[in-house]
Design an enzyme around this catalytic site. Structure first.
Site, PDB file in Angstrom:
ATOM      1  N   ASP A 168      34.872  17.232 -63.771  1.00  0.00           N
ATOM      2  CA  ASP A 168      34.696  16.038 -62.950  1.00  0.00           C
ATOM      3  C   ASP A 168      35.401  14.792 -63.475  1.00  0.00           C
ATOM      4  O   ASP A 168      35.169  13.708 -62.946  1.00  0.00           O
ATOM      5  CB  ASP A 168      33.198  15.728 -62.816  1.00  0.00           C
ATOM      6  CG  ASP A 168      32.505  16.717 -61.896  1.00  0.00           C
ATOM      7  OD1 ASP A 168      33.218  17.432 -61.189  1.00  0.00           O
ATOM      8  OD2 ASP A 168      31.270  16.756 -61.899  1.00  0.00           O
ATOM      9  N   HIS A 188      26.114  17.974 -59.696  1.00  0.00           N
ATOM     10  CA  HIS A 188      26.987  18.948 -60.361  1.00  0.00           C
ATOM     11  C   HIS A 188      26.323  19.493 -61.614  1.00  0.00           C
ATOM     12  O   HIS A 188      25.290  18.997 -62.050  1.00  0.00           O
ATOM     13  CB  HIS A 188      28.344  18.325 -60.709  1.00  0.00           C
ATOM     14  CG  HIS A 188      29.304  18.278 -59.558  1.00  0.00           C
ATOM     15  ND1 HIS A 188      30.523  17.678 -59.636  1.00  0.00           N
ATOM     16  CD2 HIS A 188      29.204  18.754 -58.295  1.00  0.00           C
ATOM     17  CE1 HIS A 188      31.145  17.794 -58.468  1.00  0.00           C
ATOM     18  NE2 HIS A 188      30.360  18.424 -57.632  1.00  0.00           N
ATOM     19  N   SER A 195      30.493  21.266 -52.939  1.00  0.00           N
ATOM     20  CA  SER A 195      31.077  21.495 -54.261  1.00  0.00           C
ATOM     21  C   SER A 195      30.192  22.361 -55.148  1.00  0.00           C
ATOM     22  O   SER A 195      30.627  22.775 -56.213  1.00  0.00           O
ATOM     23  CB  SER A 195      31.362  20.163 -54.950  1.00  0.00           C
ATOM     24  OG  SER A 195      30.176  19.452 -55.148  1.00  0.00           O
TER      25      SER A 195
END
Lengths: 179, 180
Positions: A122, A96, A56
């Protein structure tokens, strides 16, 4: 011939020697543990080194890349940095990027993250009804990066039998190998 | 003495330590590099609405929108230890409820070998400019600036900002209706 050698080695060991081999083994295990715990103290993070497990954050991080984390309380969280956080109900921490930060006068902070390779933020990954992350959700913040090395742990996790074989092999080697 | 296994062991140990040393030198050689660069930012078509942000709650929050121009030459940031840049436009401001607000409005990944000139004209925002409440109405001091996160081949992951920002003012009335 190769096998005979080490069998010979064991045969020649006396009680004191065997005891020494076990002590040596314990020494290796405990120094590994000490290094890990020492890193935890120095970095302030509960897991100072993490392996990237998903794509990701591509093309920055790929599966198997290694990240070094710190988690100092006094360093504020700011937009653009990469954090590793835990979400209730998910065992695996997520790596992230911070996209939004709102910080109050007293330092209470809430922020929103997104993976570079994901199209949406998210909020869908967070716990039900959770719109923001807080300081306590942060495991660490990415400070250093080394590619590829973590792939060893990924292979070991994907093939547990291989992991046990490697661990058993190393253990036996340390126990029977004479200095 | 020199069995096949001992040779393999010696070769792999030596190449591993060489690789480790080279990786460390790669990190050390770019550790202190200054990664800043001049940037110009301009904004126009600034509008403000007050609509419910359902992703957070049912309450109405301020939603800003604008178009922006920016130019930056990021070529000097690519040295031998730069794999990729993550370039992003941030709006930073202070409101009565929050001391610091930072909202990323637009981002772009520049990989090694891509064109490293950022030249945008009349660019839409990539992400919604939601405030955490109603702090944007009539706000005269929202600064826009361009920053980047350097992703190395091996090393640290620093954040740097461009020199040059834009001071944004929001209207003191909400725009009604659906369109911006």
């Amino acid at each position: 011939m190769f096998q005979m050698d080490f069998l010979d080695d064991i045969r020649r060991m006396n009680c004191r020697q065997i005891f020494y081999q076990f002590l040596n083994f314990a020494m290796i295990v405990s120094s590994a543990l000490m290094i890990w715990k020492g890193l935890m103290v120095v970095t302030g993070s509960e897991s100072p080194i993490v392996v990237v497990l998903s794509g990701s954050m591509e093309p920055a991080f790929h599966r198997g890349d290694l990240l070094f984390l710190t988690n100092y309380e006094q360093e504020p969280i700011r937009a653009g940095e990469i954090v590793v956080f835990k979400v209730e109900g998910r065992d695996i921490p997520i790596v992230h990027r911070v996209m939004k930060v709102h910080e109050k006068e007293d330092g209470a902070v809430k922020f929103l993250t997104k993976g570079d390779n994901n199209n949406v933020d998210d909020r869908g990954l967070y716990a039900n009804g959770q719109a923001w992350l807080n300081r306590k959700d942060v495991v660490g913040r990415a400070r250093g990066y080394v590619p590829f090395i973590g792939i060893v742990t990924i292979i070991m996790n994907d093939y547990p039998k291989f992991k046990y074989a490697v661990l058993a092999g190393l253990g036996v080697f340390v126990l029977i190998h004479r200095e | 003495m020199h069995t096949f296994l001992s040779r393999v062991n010696a070769v792999s140990a030596f190449s591993l330590s060489t690789l480790a040393a080279l990786t460390f030198l790669c990190f050390a050689s770019t550790f202190l590099v200054n990664y800043t660069a001049p940037v110009t930012i301009n904004a126009a078509n600034v509008v403000l609405k007050n609509v419910p942000e359902y992703a957070v709650s049912r309450e109405k929050h301020d939603l800003g929108a604008l178009r922006f121009d920016t130019t930056a030459d990021l070529t000097p940031l690519f040295n031998w230890n730069t794999k990729q840049l993550f370039v992003y436009l941030t709006a930073e401001y202070e409101t009565p409820s929050n001391k610091i607000n930072q909202v990323v409005l637009w981002d772009k990944i520049i990989r090694r070998g891509d064109s490293s000139m950022v030249q945008l004209k009349n660019q839409h925002l990539e992400y919604y400019f939601w405030d955490d409440g109603n702090g944007l109405l009539g706000h005269r001091n929202v600064s826009l600036y361009l920053s980047w996160n350097i992703i190395p081949i091996a090393g640290t992951l620093p954040l740097w900002s461009g020199t040059g920002s834009y001071k944004l003012s929001f209207p003191s009335e909400y725009t009604q209706g659906r369109s911006f």
